[in-house]
Design a protein around this motif. Structure first.
Motif, PDB file in Angstrom:
ATOM      1  N   ARG A   1      13.406   8.924  -0.554  1.00  0.00           N
ATOM      2  CA  ARG A   1      14.066  10.208  -0.293  1.00  0.00           C
ATOM      3  C   ARG A   1      13.533  11.260  -1.266  1.00  0.00           C
ATOM      4  N   MET A   2      13.412  12.501  -0.752  1.00  0.00           N
ATOM      5  CA  MET A   2      13.096  13.655  -1.588  1.00  0.00           C
ATOM      6  C   MET A   2      14.180  14.694  -1.377  1.00  0.00           C
ATOM      7  N   ARG A   3      14.801  15.121  -2.455  1.00  0.00           N
ATOM      8  CA  ARG A   3      15.843  16.149  -2.380  1.00  0.00           C
ATOM      9  C   ARG A   3      15.216  17.509  -2.690  1.00  0.00           C
ATOM     10  N   MET A   4      15.155  18.381  -1.691  1.00  0.00           N
ATOM     11  CA  MET A   4      14.577  19.706  -1.866  1.00  0.00           C
ATOM     12  C   MET A   4      15.651  20.771  -1.641  1.00  0.00           C
ATOM     13  N   ASP A   5      15.431  21.954  -2.217  1.00  0.00           N
ATOM     14  CA  ASP A   5      16.337  23.071  -1.972  1.00  0.00           C
ATOM     15  C   ASP A   5      15.521  24.297  -1.583  1.00  0.00           C
ATOM     16  N   HIS A   6      16.178  25.445  -1.442  1.00  0.00           N
ATOM     17  CA  HIS A   6      15.485  26.637  -0.954  1.00  0.00           C
ATOM     18  C   HIS A   6      14.455  27.160  -1.941  1.00  0.00           C
ATOM     19  N   GLU A   7      14.534  26.715  -3.193  1.00  0.00           N
ATOM     20  CA  GLU A   7      13.558  27.148  -4.183  1.00  0.00           C
ATOM     21  C   GLU A   7      12.363  26.219  -4.282  1.00  0.00           C
ATOM     22  N   THR A   8      12.468  25.019  -3.732  1.00  0.00           N
ATOM     23  CA  THR A   8      11.386  24.043  -3.892  1.00  0.00           C
ATOM     24  C   THR A   8      10.704  23.669  -2.581  1.00  0.00           C
ATOM     25  N   LEU A   9      11.216  24.110  -1.423  1.00  0.00           N
ATOM     26  CA  LEU A   9      10.586  23.791  -0.141  1.00  0.00           C
ATOM     27  C   LEU A   9      10.792  24.952   0.823  1.00  0.00           C
TER      28      LEU A   9
ATOM     29  N   ALA B   1       0.827  -1.204   0.000  1.00  0.00           N
ATOM     30  CA  ALA B   1       0.000   0.000   0.000  1.00  0.00           C
ATOM     31  C   ALA B   1       0.864   1.258   0.000  1.00  0.00           C
ATOM     32  N   LEU B   2       2.037   1.196   0.660  1.00  0.00           N
ATOM     33  CA  LEU B   2       2.940   2.340   0.669  1.00  0.00           C
ATOM     34  C   LEU B   2       3.440   2.637  -0.744  1.00  0.00           C
ATOM     35  N   GLN B   3       3.754   1.583  -1.493  1.00  0.00           N
ATOM     36  CA  GLN B   3       4.174   1.764  -2.878  1.00  0.00           C
ATOM     37  C   GLN B   3       3.050   2.392  -3.701  1.00  0.00           C
ATOM     38  N   SER B   4       1.817   2.023  -3.377  1.00  0.00           N
ATOM     39  CA  SER B   4       0.671   2.606  -4.074  1.00  0.00           C
ATOM     40  C   SER B   4       0.548   4.098  -3.765  1.00  0.00           C
ATOM     41  N   CYS B   5       0.813   4.469  -2.503  1.00  0.00           N
ATOM     42  CA  CYS B   5       0.781   5.889  -2.126  1.00  0.00           C
ATOM     43  C   CYS B   5       1.831   6.680  -2.899  1.00  0.00           C
ATOM     44  N   VAL B   6       3.014   6.083  -3.060  1.00  0.00           N
ATOM     45  CA  VAL B   6       4.079   6.744  -3.813  1.00  0.00           C
ATOM     46  C   VAL B   6       3.649   6.954  -5.254  1.00  0.00           C
ATOM     47  N   LEU B   7       3.035   5.961  -5.865  1.00  0.00           N
ATOM     48  CA  LEU B   7       2.570   6.081  -7.239  1.00  0.00           C
ATOM     49  C   LEU B   7       1.516   7.172  -7.369  1.00  0.00           C
ATOM     50  N   ARG B   8       0.635   7.259  -6.398  1.00  0.00           N
ATOM     51  CA  ARG B   8      -0.406   8.287  -6.429  1.00  0.00           C
ATOM     52  C   ARG B   8       0.230   9.687  -6.370  1.00  0.00           C
ATOM     53  N   LEU B   9       1.225   9.843  -5.504  1.00  0.00           N
ATOM     54  CA  LEU B   9       1.907  11.135  -5.410  1.00  0.00           C
ATOM     55  C   LEU B   9       2.611  11.472  -6.711  1.00  0.00           C
ATOM     56  N   ARG B  10       3.241  10.505  -7.325  1.00  0.00           N
ATOM     57  CA  ARG B  10       3.939  10.748  -8.586  1.00  0.00           C
ATOM     58  C   ARG B  10       2.974  11.170  -9.688  1.00  0.00           C
ATOM     59  N   ARG B  11       1.768  10.603  -9.675  1.00  0.00           N
ATOM     60  CA  ARG B  11       0.757  11.011 -10.671  1.00  0.00           C
ATOM     61  C   ARG B  11       0.362  12.470 -10.453  1.00  0.00           C
ATOM     62  N   ILE B  12       0.213  12.842  -9.191  1.00  0.00           N
ATOM     63  CA  ILE B  12      -0.127  14.234  -8.882  1.00  0.00           C
ATOM     64  C   ILE B  12       1.011  15.160  -9.315  1.00  0.00           C
ATOM     65  N   PHE B  13       2.250  14.750  -9.019  1.00  0.00           N
ATOM     66  CA  PHE B  13       3.406  15.565  -9.415  1.00  0.00           C
ATOM     67  C   PHE B  13       3.429  15.764 -10.926  1.00  0.00           C
ATOM     68  N   ALA B  14       3.151  14.692 -11.665  1.00  0.00           N
ATOM     69  CA  ALA B  14       3.171  14.783 -13.130  1.00  0.00           C
ATOM     70  C   ALA B  14       2.134  15.789 -13.624  1.00  0.00           C
ATOM     71  N   LYS B  15       1.025  15.880 -12.926  1.00  0.00           N
ATOM     72  CA  LYS B  15      -0.036  16.809 -13.309  1.00  0.00           C
ATOM     73  C   LYS B  15       0.431  18.254 -13.270  1.00  0.00           C
ATOM     74  N   TYR B  16       1.389  18.528 -12.381  1.00  0.00           N
ATOM     75  CA  TYR B  16       1.887  19.895 -12.222  1.00  0.00           C
ATOM     76  C   TYR B  16       3.314  20.077 -12.729  1.00  0.00           C
ATOM     77  N   GLY B  17       3.759  19.139 -13.542  1.00  0.00           N
ATOM     78  CA  GLY B  17       5.063  19.280 -14.159  1.00  0.00           C
ATOM     79  C   GLY B  17       6.228  19.022 -13.230  1.00  0.00           C
ATOM     80  N   ILE B  18       5.990  18.321 -12.123  1.00  0.00           N
ATOM     81  CA  ILE B  18       7.059  17.975 -11.184  1.00  0.00           C
ATOM     82  C   ILE B  18       7.677  16.651 -11.608  1.00  0.00           C
ATOM     83  N   ALA B  19       8.985  16.589 -11.642  1.00  0.00           N
ATOM     84  CA  ALA B  19       9.698  15.412 -12.156  1.00  0.00           C
ATOM     85  C   ALA B  19       9.290  14.141 -11.425  1.00  0.00           C
ATOM     86  N   ASN B  20       9.228  13.051 -12.159  1.00  0.00           N
ATOM     87  CA  ASN B  20       8.816  11.766 -11.603  1.00  0.00           C
ATOM     88  C   ASN B  20       9.786  11.260 -10.548  1.00  0.00           C
ATOM     89  N   ASP B  21      11.079  11.628 -10.692  1.00  0.00           N
ATOM     90  CA  ASP B  21      12.080  11.136  -9.740  1.00  0.00           C
ATOM     91  C   ASP B  21      12.231  12.049  -8.528  1.00  0.00           C
TER      92      ASP B  21
END
Length: 358
Positions: free
Chosen positions: A94-102, A64-84
């Motif tokens: 892991r999510m790598r964020m910087d001062h411009e993205t978080l 189910a956790l893997q399913s949650c990750v897939l759902r988030l990736r679909r949402i990210f794709a909707k807004y042009g956020i990279a799949n990785d």
């Protein structure tokens, strides 16, 4: 095309700088919050399971956790956020964020930058910019009890330390009237922090309100005695004695004031890093309550604008504001029903409200 970024310091949302898509409480939202809090770190699968389910995870939780990750990736794709953006790594994600993205990364960077400022005015300006990033109580739309218990207090502590520092600087610069509203609000919201009470009393006395300052001292002393059976600390006792004697307090940021503030600041812990080497807290084992994962609800953002989204923050922004559903002026925040809710799901959120920009 504007670069999308995540907002964590308030309502967890995705924004392009003008519009914000607010995620509804759900298991994928819990997962995203846990990853963003530990940005840059490998967050263990066990930790994520506890953050997402709060109870003993069901036998199918890892799938189910893997399913949650897939759902988030679909949402990210909707807004042009990279799949990785969410990386699957050995042992977790892991999510790598910087001062411009978080906003959390930007907040910590500004606080660190303020600490190395060459003068008090610059430090005050940068701290106000950092505090302006807080749009309300952290994790306001995240349902994970574990994150609220273990992570939200730590994040709030970072904000309160920055606010204490800002008020110290303003008092040392003699800006007592200007900072009075800030310290008054902070002292009322956080009576457990004696430093805010000291700052309020000092500001009252320096603005000619000696009687109110003494009333405030008496109230603090009574509360400490009744609730904890202790006397106030030495700084407050010295301040009370100076007020009773009618001594003039130095309001100028001269040699005897700012260095003392710097000495106090040097004893505080350094700003927490963007994450931990591996976030893995001790396991809890309450009664098992299996629940189905649910996709977070987000509002469709308009087509990305071609202008840059990262506008400069207003240094006059009130750093003590704590609005649950406020946004930066000129921004639109919306929330819509879940993308794929299950009618029978016990944790399906109610119809989401629409937040209007103010």
């Amino acid at each position: 095309m504007s670069r999308m970024r995540f907002q964590l310091l308030g309502l967890l949302s995705i924004t392009d700088g003008e519009h914000a898509a607010v995620l509804q409480p759900s298991k994928p939202t819990n997962l995203l919050a846990a990853l963003l809090i530990h940005s840059g770190a490998v967050v263990s699968t066990d930790y994520l399971l506890r953050a997402v389910w709060d109870t003993e995870p069901p036998a199918t939780a890892r799938a189910a956790l893997q399913s949650c990750v897939l759902r988030l990736r679909r949402i990210f794709a909707k807004y042009g956020i990279a799949n990785d953006t969410i990386e699957a790594v050995p042992g977790g994600y892991r999510m790598r964020m910087d001062h411009e993205t978080l906003d959390l990364v930007r907040f910590r960077g500004l606080v660190q930058s303020a600490g190395s400022a060459r003068d008090a005015e610059t430090e005050s300006y940068v701290l106000r910019e950092a505090l302006a990033l807080w749009q309300g109580p952290v994790l306001a739309n995240v349902s994970s009890h574990m994150l609220h218990r273990d992570e939200a207090p730590r994040l709030s502590e970072e904000r309160l330390r920055a606010l204490e520092r800002l008020c110290d600087i303003e008092l040392a610069r003699g800006r007592c009237r200007e900072v009075l509203t800030d310290v008054w609000d902070a002292a009322r919201r956080h009576p457990e922090r004696e430093r805010f009470a000291e700052q309020l009393i000092e500001a009252l006395y320096r603005t000619g309100r000696q009687t109110e300052a003494l009333v405030e001292i008496r109230a603090v002393k009574e509360r400490l005695k009744e609730e904890f059976g202790i006397d106030p600390g030495a700084p407050l006792q010295r301040l009370e004695l100076a007020i009773l004697r009618g001594e003039e307090l130095d309001t100028a940021p001269g040699p005897g004031v700012l260095p003392a503030i710097e000495a106090r600041a040097s004893t505080r812990p350094a700003a927490l890093p963007g994450g931990v080497a591996r976030a893995d807290l001790p396991s809890r084992a309450p009664a098992e309550t299996p629940a189905q994962e649910q996709a977070p609800a987000v509002a469709a953002l308009p087509p990305a604008a071609s202008t840059a989204h990262d506008k400069a923050h207003d240094p006059a922004h009130d750093p003590t504001s704590a609005r649950t559903a406020d946004t930066t002026p000129g921004h639109t925040v919306t929330s819509v029903p879940s993308l794929a809710p299950s009618p029978a799901s016990p944790d399906a959120p109610p119809n989401s409200p629409r937040f209007n920009a103010r």
